[in-house]
Design a protein around this motif. Structure first.
Motif, PDB file in Angstrom:
ATOM      1  N   SER A  34       0.659  -1.054  -0.030  1.00  0.00           N
ATOM      2  CA  SER A  34      -0.063   0.043   0.044  1.00  0.00           C
ATOM      3  C   SER A  34       0.927   1.200   0.036  1.00  0.00           C
ATOM      4  CB  SER A  34      -0.663  -0.094   1.236  1.00  0.00           C
ATOM      5  OG  SER A  34      -1.591  -1.276   1.313  1.00  0.00           O
ATOM      6  N   ILE A  66       3.441   5.966   9.678  1.00  0.00           N
ATOM      7  CA  ILE A  66       3.249   4.526   9.785  1.00  0.00           C
ATOM      8  C   ILE A  66       3.459   4.161  11.240  1.00  0.00           C
ATOM      9  CG2 ILE A  66       3.588   2.164   9.036  1.00  0.00           C
ATOM     10  CD1 ILE A  66       2.443   3.829   6.532  1.00  0.00           C
ATOM     11  N   HIS A  69       1.042  -2.242  13.537  1.00  0.00           N
ATOM     12  CA  HIS A  69      -0.201  -3.113  14.293  1.00  0.00           C
ATOM     13  C   HIS A  69       0.301  -4.103  15.300  1.00  0.00           C
ATOM     14  CE1 HIS A  69      -3.625  -5.630  14.457  1.00  0.00           C
ATOM     15  NE2 HIS A  69      -4.497  -4.678  14.311  1.00  0.00           N
ATOM     16  N   THR A  98      -0.942  -2.361   4.589  1.00  0.00           N
ATOM     17  CA  THR A  98      -1.800  -1.891   5.822  1.00  0.00           C
ATOM     18  C   THR A  98      -3.285  -2.693   5.499  1.00  0.00           C
ATOM     19  OG1 THR A  98      -2.777  -0.228   4.296  1.00  0.00           O
ATOM     20  CG2 THR A  98      -0.656   0.441   5.594  1.00  0.00           C
ATOM     21  N   ILE A 102      -6.958   4.776   6.637  1.00  0.00           N
ATOM     22  CA  ILE A 102      -5.873   5.732   6.691  1.00  0.00           C
ATOM     23  C   ILE A 102      -6.522   6.844   7.260  1.00  0.00           C
ATOM     24  CG2 ILE A 102      -4.496   7.277   5.548  1.00  0.00           C
ATOM     25  CD1 ILE A 102      -4.071   5.038   3.659  1.00  0.00           C
ATOM     26  N   THR A 110      -1.426   5.653   9.252  1.00  0.00           N
ATOM     27  CA  THR A 110      -2.210   4.335   9.323  1.00  0.00           C
ATOM     28  C   THR A 110      -1.291   3.219  10.036  1.00  0.00           C
ATOM     29  OG1 THR A 110      -2.929   2.642   7.460  1.00  0.00           O
ATOM     30  CG2 THR A 110      -1.002   3.454   7.108  1.00  0.00           C
ATOM     31  N   LYS A 111      -1.718   1.929  10.281  1.00  0.00           N
ATOM     32  CA  LYS A 111      -1.167   1.057  10.939  1.00  0.00           C
ATOM     33  C   LYS A 111      -0.741  -0.221   9.888  1.00  0.00           C
ATOM     34  CE  LYS A 111      -3.037   1.569  15.428  1.00  0.00           C
ATOM     35  NZ  LYS A 111      -1.882   1.399  16.534  1.00  0.00           N
ATOM     36  N   ALA A 112       0.772  -0.653  10.016  1.00  0.00           N
ATOM     37  CA  ALA A 112       1.008  -1.731   9.121  1.00  0.00           C
ATOM     38  C   ALA A 112       0.725  -3.028   9.432  1.00  0.00           C
ATOM     39  CB  ALA A 112       2.688  -1.374   8.950  1.00  0.00           C
TER      40      ALA A 112
END
Length: 118
Positions: A34, A66, A69, A98, A102, A110-112
């Protein structure tokens, strides 16, 4: 065909639909990243890196923050590591997968689910 026979086929149909959907989501996760680009900054207080996101055609689409997660997979130079993000990653290129959500902030965040550092 009786109603009882039709109803007995319903769990089988639902199972097949569920399996088909799960394979599709796994393919999406392993597909194209992403976010791709160079890590330009690290924010220790939130454990986030700032990546200057590049699109396929080489155009920059802007920076994005970023964080990892809780179940994220972090791969550095081909090895899965359990270490958190840190400032030693600044200047390196990264590919990030991701969950698709977002935050509309500046820069976006956002979280990876998976991050590969080169």
């Amino acid at each position: 065909m009786s109603i009882v026979r039709k109803l007995s086929l319903m769990p089988l149909i639902l199972l097949l639909l569920t399996l088909g959907c799960s394979e599709e989501s796994a393919e999406k996760e392993e597909g194209k990243a992403s976010v791709s680009g160079v890590i330009t900054d690290f924010y220790e207080e939130k454990g986030q890196v700032l990546i200057d996101n590049e699109e396929d055609n080489g155009n920059k689409s802007g920076p994005i923050l970023i964080s990892l997660h809780t179940n994220a997979e972090l791969i550095i130079e081909g090895e899965i590591v359990a270490a958190p993000l840190d400032d030693t990653l600044v200047g390196r290129s990264a590919d990030v997968w991701t969950g698709g959500v977002i935050a509309k902030s500046y820069p976006p965040q956002t979280k990876a689910l998976k991050m590969v550092i080169h």
